[in-house]
Design an enzyme around this catalytic site. Structure first.
Site, PDB file in Angstrom:
ATOM      1  N   HIS A  13       0.878  -1.203   0.000  1.00  0.00           N
ATOM      2  CA  HIS A  13       0.000   0.000   0.000  1.00  0.00           C
ATOM      3  C   HIS A  13       0.897   1.230   0.000  1.00  0.00           C
ATOM      4  O   HIS A  13       1.464   1.597   1.032  1.00  0.00           O
ATOM      5  CB  HIS A  13      -0.905   0.013   1.234  1.00  0.00           C
ATOM      6  CG  HIS A  13      -1.870   1.159   1.260  1.00  0.00           C
ATOM      7  ND1 HIS A  13      -3.210   0.993   1.525  1.00  0.00           N
ATOM      8  CD2 HIS A  13      -1.708   2.491   1.051  1.00  0.00           C
ATOM      9  CE1 HIS A  13      -3.823   2.176   1.486  1.00  0.00           C
ATOM     10  NE2 HIS A  13      -2.916   3.115   1.201  1.00  0.00           N
ATOM     11  N   HIS A  15       1.557   5.360  -1.627  1.00  0.00           N
ATOM     12  CA  HIS A  15       1.212   6.540  -2.427  1.00  0.00           C
ATOM     13  C   HIS A  15       2.498   7.118  -2.995  1.00  0.00           C
ATOM     14  O   HIS A  15       3.394   7.506  -2.234  1.00  0.00           O
ATOM     15  CB  HIS A  15       0.510   7.588  -1.561  1.00  0.00           C
ATOM     16  CG  HIS A  15      -0.779   7.095  -0.986  1.00  0.00           C
ATOM     17  ND1 HIS A  15      -1.984   7.222  -1.637  1.00  0.00           N
ATOM     18  CD2 HIS A  15      -1.044   6.432   0.168  1.00  0.00           C
ATOM     19  CE1 HIS A  15      -2.942   6.671  -0.901  1.00  0.00           C
ATOM     20  NE2 HIS A  15      -2.395   6.185   0.200  1.00  0.00           N
ATOM     21  N   LYS A  97      -9.298  -0.226  -5.813  1.00  0.00           N
ATOM     22  CA  LYS A  97      -9.347   0.392  -4.488  1.00  0.00           C
ATOM     23  C   LYS A  97     -10.634   1.175  -4.302  1.00  0.00           C
ATOM     24  O   LYS A  97     -11.015   1.966  -5.174  1.00  0.00           O
ATOM     25  CB  LYS A  97      -8.153   1.349  -4.354  1.00  0.00           C
ATOM     26  CG  LYS A  97      -8.132   2.190  -3.092  1.00  0.00           C
ATOM     27  CD  LYS A  97      -7.693   1.377  -1.885  1.00  0.00           C
ATOM     28  CE  LYS A  97      -7.833   2.140  -0.582  1.00  0.00           C
ATOM     29  NZ  LYS A  97      -6.630   2.813  -0.184  1.00  0.00           N
ATOM     30  N   HIS A 134     -10.541   0.954   1.874  1.00  0.00           N
ATOM     31  CA  HIS A 134     -10.278   1.923   2.944  1.00  0.00           C
ATOM     32  C   HIS A 134     -11.468   1.812   3.877  1.00  0.00           C
ATOM     33  O   HIS A 134     -12.572   2.240   3.537  1.00  0.00           O
ATOM     34  CB  HIS A 134     -10.134   3.337   2.358  1.00  0.00           C
ATOM     35  CG  HIS A 134      -9.834   4.364   3.410  1.00  0.00           C
ATOM     36  ND1 HIS A 134      -8.620   5.018   3.488  1.00  0.00           N
ATOM     37  CD2 HIS A 134     -10.568   4.830   4.447  1.00  0.00           C
ATOM     38  CE1 HIS A 134      -8.632   5.849   4.520  1.00  0.00           C
ATOM     39  NE2 HIS A 134      -9.806   5.760   5.118  1.00  0.00           N
ATOM     40  N   HIS A 170      -4.605  -0.712   5.958  1.00  0.00           N
ATOM     41  CA  HIS A 170      -4.122   0.018   7.143  1.00  0.00           C
ATOM     42  C   HIS A 170      -5.044  -0.150   8.352  1.00  0.00           C
ATOM     43  O   HIS A 170      -5.642   0.811   8.831  1.00  0.00           O
ATOM     44  CB  HIS A 170      -3.889   1.500   6.830  1.00  0.00           C
ATOM     45  CG  HIS A 170      -4.900   2.142   5.908  1.00  0.00           C
ATOM     46  ND1 HIS A 170      -6.254   2.076   6.110  1.00  0.00           N
ATOM     47  CD2 HIS A 170      -4.740   2.867   4.780  1.00  0.00           C
ATOM     48  CE1 HIS A 170      -6.875   2.727   5.153  1.00  0.00           C
ATOM     49  NE2 HIS A 170      -5.980   3.213   4.320  1.00  0.00           N
ATOM     50  N   ASP A 242       1.339   2.504   3.481  1.00  0.00           N
ATOM     51  CA  ASP A 242       0.515   3.722   3.369  1.00  0.00           C
ATOM     52  C   ASP A 242       1.379   4.975   3.471  1.00  0.00           C
ATOM     53  O   ASP A 242       0.927   6.011   3.960  1.00  0.00           O
ATOM     54  CB  ASP A 242      -0.625   3.750   4.394  1.00  0.00           C
ATOM     55  CG  ASP A 242      -1.698   4.776   4.037  1.00  0.00           C
ATOM     56  OD1 ASP A 242      -1.729   5.239   2.878  1.00  0.00           O
ATOM     57  OD2 ASP A 242      -2.487   5.129   4.926  1.00  0.00           O
TER      58      ASP A 242
HETATM   59  C1  NCD Z   1      -3.644   8.960   2.050  1.00  0.00           C
HETATM   60  C2  NCD Z   1      -3.155  10.003   1.041  1.00  0.00           C
HETATM   61  O1  NCD Z   1      -2.584  10.999   1.474  1.00  0.00           O
HETATM   62  O2  NCD Z   1      -3.343   9.804  -0.159  1.00  0.00           O
HETATM   63  N1  NCD Z   1      -3.737   9.565   3.338  1.00  0.00           N
HETATM   64  C3  NCD Z   1      -3.745   8.935   4.532  1.00  0.00           C
HETATM   65  O3  NCD Z   1      -3.931   9.618   5.545  1.00  0.00           O
HETATM   66  N2  NCD Z   1      -3.535   7.646   4.656  1.00  0.00           N
HETATM   67  C4  NCD Z   1      -4.933   8.379   1.596  1.00  0.00           C
HETATM   68  C5  NCD Z   1      -5.338   7.132   2.362  1.00  0.00           C
HETATM   69  O4  NCD Z   1      -4.762   6.072   2.203  1.00  0.00           O
HETATM   70  O5  NCD Z   1      -6.275   7.241   3.171  1.00  0.00           O
HETATM   71 ZN    ZN Z   2      -3.308   5.099   1.582  1.00  0.00          ZN
END
Ligand code: NCD
Ligand code: ZN
Length: 345
Positions: A13, A15, A97, A134, A170, A242
């Site tokens: 996971h 970003h 997702k 999520h 998460h 995450d």
């Molecule tokens: C994530 C993001 O910034 O894209 N933020 C987070 O707080 N985890 C999005 C997500 O996974 O919820």
């Molecule tokens: Zn995330």
């Protein structure tokens, strides 16, 4: 000097964003992970279709880190069709997702009515495409109850589509961990920061925007349940960072974005944490085996090596193109493990 070696891990996971942010953060993941599930919540244009995922994958690969494989995803909205799932699968997309509408960063087009996705779920089941959830219910009486209240939705999807592979992303509560255990087709990712933080690390003293994420860290009893799950040797619980980079200026402001940027510190901190608890022998399965098995992927080939030498974590990574920086989780601290490198022996 001690060394720690294990099979190259996966981050299920992650970003990465795009453009200058992608360029700045990607090297930290590729030095530690063989693959990563790349989240589709790009702004302003989320990844909704196979073709977009392919283009985004090409952008990631354009930096020339050829040993790294991005596992591409699409975001599923109420406009997603079964045909879009088939096309995405043909384009190499591995997972879809779902964000509940409005619950987190870039989730304005998220889902309200899960029942409307019946044909999409059937097609995902047939395609063996993994469903990433999520897990936060938008109408809870408190943000602390959102994950608990989402368990009815998880129960509904997992029960109605028994061969759909579902990952509760998460996980942050003891309650959700016990729910995940009830379903054969459900697994959960665990982040580094939820192994370490509770709500008090966010709001217990001065406000710590760089410890703020969705779902927010909960109580000590929840953290202990997450740690227990990670140390349990259960195939249902595996690593997904995450890591969610945001520009410093968008976190330190009146309406700070949710997301914690852990990518540069993950494996050194995981080794330190697992070793401190006498569980280092369990780290390889948690980071390099159970997730791959659940996704139906072969394990990575390479070997990652860390060494027991002091590692001063950078406070922030500067992004000159954006005239800004991204603050590193627990940056400024010195920890006891450093990354040495990858071998293919
Ligand atoms: C994530 C993001 O910034 O894209 N933020 C987070 O707080 N985890 C999005 C997500 O996974 O919820
Ligand atoms: Zn995330």
């Amino acid at each position: 000097m001690r060394t720690y070696k294990q099979r190259m891990p996966d981050d299920f996971h992650l970003h990465l964003r795009s453009g200058a942010m992608l360029k700045a953060v990607l090297p930290y993941t590729v030095e530690q992970f063989g693959r990563a599930t790349v989240m589709p919540n790009l702004h302003p244009d989320p990844i909704l279709m196979g073709l977009q995922a392919e283009m985004y994958g090409n952008e990631i690969m354009s930096y020339g880190f050829n040993s790294f494989k991005p596992l591409m995803t699409i975001q599923i909205t109420e406009k997603t069709t079964a045909q879009m799932i088939r096309q995405a699968q043909e384009a190499g997309v591995i997972a879809g997702k779902i964000y509940p509408k409005g619950m987190t960063t870039n989730s304005e087009n998220g889902v309200v009515d899960y029942k409307s996705l019946h044909k999409v779920f059937l097609q995902m089941e047939a395609s063996q495409m993994v469903l990433l959830l999520h897990g936060e219910h938008p109408h809870s009486t408190s943000s602390l109850y959102r994950e608990r209240d989402f368990m009815d939705t998880l129960d509904y999807i997992a029960g109605k589509y028994p061969t759909l592979k579902i990952v509760l992303e998460h996980v942050t509560t003891a309650y959700a961990i016990s729910t995940v255990k009830m379903f054969k087709n459900v697994a959960a990712t665990i982040t580094l920061h939820h192994l370490l933080l509770t709500l008090d690390d966010v709001i217990g003293g001065k406000l710590k925007p760089h410890n703020f994420c969705k779902p927010i860290a909960k109580f000590e009893s929840d953290r202990e349940a997450i740690v227990e799950a990670a140390f349990s040797g259960s195939h249902k619980f595996f690593f997904g960072s995450d890591s969610a980079p945001h520009q410093r200026s968008t976190k330190e402001c009146e309406e700070g974005c949710a997301g914690i940027f852990t990518a540069p510190v993950i494996m050194p901190m995981l080794v330190e944490f697992f070793e401190k608890h006498g569980k280092l022998r369990l780290l390889e399965n948690f980071t390099a085996r159970y997730g791959a098995e659940f996704y139906g992927l072969p394990r990575n080939e390479g070997i990652l090596e860390l060494v027991n030498v002091p590692n001063h974590l950078p406070k922030e990574i500067s992004i000159p193109e954006l005239n800004d920086s991204v603050v590193v989780f627990q940056g400024g601290q010195t920890i006891s493990w450093s990354i040495k490198g990858v071998s293919h022996a």
